[in-house]
Design a protein around this motif. Sequence first.
Motif, PDB file in Angstrom:
ATOM      1  N   UNK A 296     -11.659  11.890  -7.629  1.00  0.00           N
ATOM      2  CA  UNK A 296     -11.640  12.166  -6.479  1.00  0.00           C
ATOM      3  C   UNK A 296     -10.884  13.588  -6.008  1.00  0.00           C
TER       4      UNK A 296
ATOM      5  N   UNK B 176       0.701   9.210  -5.538  1.00  0.00           N
ATOM      6  CA  UNK B 176       0.846  10.615  -4.812  1.00  0.00           C
ATOM      7  C   UNK B 176       1.844  11.285  -5.796  1.00  0.00           C
TER       8      UNK B 176
ATOM      9  N   UNK C 206       0.842  -1.173   0.175  1.00  0.00           N
ATOM     10  CA  UNK C 206       0.026  -0.054  -0.084  1.00  0.00           C
ATOM     11  C   UNK C 206       0.894   1.138   0.148  1.00  0.00           C
ATOM     12  N   UNK C 207       1.814   1.315   0.728  1.00  0.00           N
ATOM     13  CA  UNK C 207       2.909   2.373   0.665  1.00  0.00           C
ATOM     14  C   UNK C 207       3.534   2.423  -0.713  1.00  0.00           C
TER      15      UNK C 207
ATOM     16  N   UNK D 232       0.988   3.921  -2.970  1.00  0.00           N
ATOM     17  CA  UNK D 232       0.267   5.389  -2.311  1.00  0.00           C
ATOM     18  C   UNK D 232       1.652   6.274  -2.934  1.00  0.00           C
ATOM     19  N   UNK D 233       2.657   5.803  -2.979  1.00  0.00           N
ATOM     20  CA  UNK D 233       3.940   6.905  -3.332  1.00  0.00           C
ATOM     21  C   UNK D 233       3.866   6.957  -4.642  1.00  0.00           C
TER      22      UNK D 233
ATOM     23  N   UNK E 261       1.182  14.943  -7.583  1.00  0.00           N
ATOM     24  CA  UNK E 261       1.790  16.249  -7.431  1.00  0.00           C
ATOM     25  C   UNK E 261       2.387  16.545  -8.499  1.00  0.00           C
TER      26      UNK E 261
ATOM     27  N   UNK F 102      -5.541  12.622   0.272  1.00  0.00           N
ATOM     28  CA  UNK F 102      -4.383  11.824   0.928  1.00  0.00           C
ATOM     29  C   UNK F 102      -4.992  10.719   1.974  1.00  0.00           C
ATOM     30  N   UNK F 103      -6.066  11.112   2.745  1.00  0.00           N
ATOM     31  CA  UNK F 103      -6.591  10.326   3.644  1.00  0.00           C
ATOM     32  C   UNK F 103      -7.397   9.299   2.642  1.00  0.00           C
TER      33      UNK F 103
ATOM     34  N   UNK G 171      -6.042  19.665  -0.498  1.00  0.00           N
ATOM     35  CA  UNK G 171      -6.467  18.278  -0.643  1.00  0.00           C
ATOM     36  C   UNK G 171      -6.378  17.248   0.310  1.00  0.00           C
ATOM     37  N   UNK G 172      -6.585  17.596   1.297  1.00  0.00           N
ATOM     38  CA  UNK G 172      -6.178  16.623   2.713  1.00  0.00           C
ATOM     39  C   UNK G 172      -7.114  15.292   2.537  1.00  0.00           C
ATOM     40  N   UNK G 173      -8.445  15.503   1.729  1.00  0.00           N
ATOM     41  CA  UNK G 173      -9.293  14.543   1.831  1.00  0.00           C
ATOM     42  C   UNK G 173      -8.678  13.321   0.919  1.00  0.00           C
TER      43      UNK G 173
ATOM     44  N   UNK H 106      -4.875   6.800   1.372  1.00  0.00           N
ATOM     45  CA  UNK H 106      -4.167   6.117   2.100  1.00  0.00           C
ATOM     46  C   UNK H 106      -5.021   4.833   2.791  1.00  0.00           C
TER      47      UNK H 106
END
Lengths: 238, 432
Positions: free
Chosen positions: A203, A125, A117-118, A121-122, A129, A216-217, A212-214, A220
């Motif tokens: 999303x 993300x 998952x990491x 995610x990377x 970015x 990231x959540x 865009x905090x949501x 994750x």
Amino acid sequence: MTRNASAHKRKRTPARPRSRKTAPATRKTSPRPGRRATNKKAIRDRIVKSALSLFQSKGFDATTTKAIARKAGIAEGTVFNYFTSKDDIALHFFEQEVDQAMAAVRDNPRLRKAPLEEKLFALVHSQLEYLAPYERFIGSALIHALKPSSPLGPFSHRAMELRHRYLRFVEELIAESVPRQQNPLGFLAPEIFWIYYLGALLFWLYDTSPGKQNTLAFLDRSLSMGAAMLRQGKRHGR
Amino acid sequence: MADDRQAPVRRAFSIANMGVGIAGSYLGYAVQRAILGETKTRGKLSATHTRAARRMADEMQTLRGAAMKFGQTLSLQTGTLPDETLAELATLQMNAPPMHPSLVRAQFKQSLGKEPEETFRQFAAEPFAAASLGQVHHAITRDGKRVAVKIQYPGIRQSLANDFRMFRALTKAAQASGHLPKSAIDEVEQQILAETDYRREADNIDFLGRQLAPLSFVDVPVVLREYSSDKVLTMSLMRGRHLDDFLAAHPSQELRNKLGTNLFELFYYQLLKVEALHADPHWGNYLFKKDGAISLVDFGCTKYMSPALVAHLRTAFLYPGSTHSAEFSRRLENYYQEAGQKLLPETRRALIRFADNFYRPVYPPRADEARPFDFGNKNFLQVFVAESKNLVRARGMFSELIFMVRAEMGMYQTLHRLKARVHTSRIVKKYL
């Protein structure tokens, strides 16, 4: 302006073989090929950057190659030395986006032993970015890509190739954590991931939370759930 | 966006799950586990979390947001939980899911513009503690200072807001009957949402650092503003042990008394002198040292009391006369009036009962002051919880009181675990 721009036409070898015949040589080229290649890359980057800033501010449809050339400070013809159309520029941008994201995961020693998952995610993300400065354009590009004739569309050859490369990379990442033969869902996972990625992109585009905090959540939580499901499949599969 | 819509549903499932867990069935949890499984790093991280609130069921640890705080308020009012559990809830932390290093980096960069590794000379990728709403990492600044960097889980504010939306819907009946005043929910929501702003917490740290300076046995960290934002809080690293580790070393009765006395004094110094409370009594928020000193580490929930209310409270504390006298009733009335509430006869009865059954024995107003109160005996805690519940039933709770009762309950819980003997009244008298 135009005269000034013609100075940039000195590169003999264009970026892509297919545009070779359209590249006129006006001056003697620099003696060192390394420098020439660097220069070429600089122009190509400048074109892409100018194009994206116009796509972002004026919209994809309203942007002409002429405007792109003007913004980049080169002749319109020069643009065609590097790219066949603005769709081509956009695709080039997406190729870069995917390449840098894959490199960000591969070249990061910290991620070598990270859980699936990491890594995913990377990957996602760093894509987001990269896309972040051109958010408005990404939205319209998604719509544009739905037109059947669009080279950005999912059925164009190059777009398909790009997606394929991307998903093969995802598949590799999955296989590092969950061996293929132990994973009954394995053959489906990359395809599911592609749908997930498009969903994540939407999303992100519609995320109005500060910073865009949501997103990231969301990334994750959904990725850890997905990775856990794959692992669970492995446990039951064996 | 989609998350906004889904979140309340998912969290409803989680909260239902919590209920199932406490009722003694782990079915819901087992189902969730079967679906989700557990990864290595997550397991490791949640071990940190579990240590922090060691006796609670696991699903409570994975639950985000303020669910346990709701649980506490809710059960105070309905009496659904055993008293002992309720007391433990007071010391629970608002936990966030653990973050892997890539998410930590993304969140840090999003907030401060640079990655933690670029910002600090050294930054530990793995957290050393769970904090309210996030996790804490060790780091060393470029000029060599050892610091603790608290990083917030992304999007937590939004999910807390969702929790409250649902909580309001669930408690409509209690709100209508006045058992759970809307103003109390507003207050709790405001306070909890405020905890998501680490800048505010930094202000709290500065404030309490100044105010608590006269207490030689209390340490408050120093904020490093240049490495802080609303989602990242960098402060000097505090020394000491958590309660569990402290107790594991079998401290002497003398040391436990000393520590208990300090903790007790800290509470009343804050309430009566500073008129502000470090109101989150979670055990992870205190570090204890071998000389009985206390380090405070989490200041998200700092409650600033109204001075006028505290003034009235003072007149009721250690009241030497009869609790059934007209004078005592008048003092209670004044207190409630100041809070904008009319003192109902049933509330008055509940308060007098509270005073008789709890405060008189624990805080003897005069005479046998020489004898310290022994918090090792569990009965006092049960009485406190029972009387608090009774007060809620008698509609005697208002927003400030909720925070005070929670902080007080947390303190008693810690004193009980320390089995400390404390000269209660003597200390309170010092600050009246």
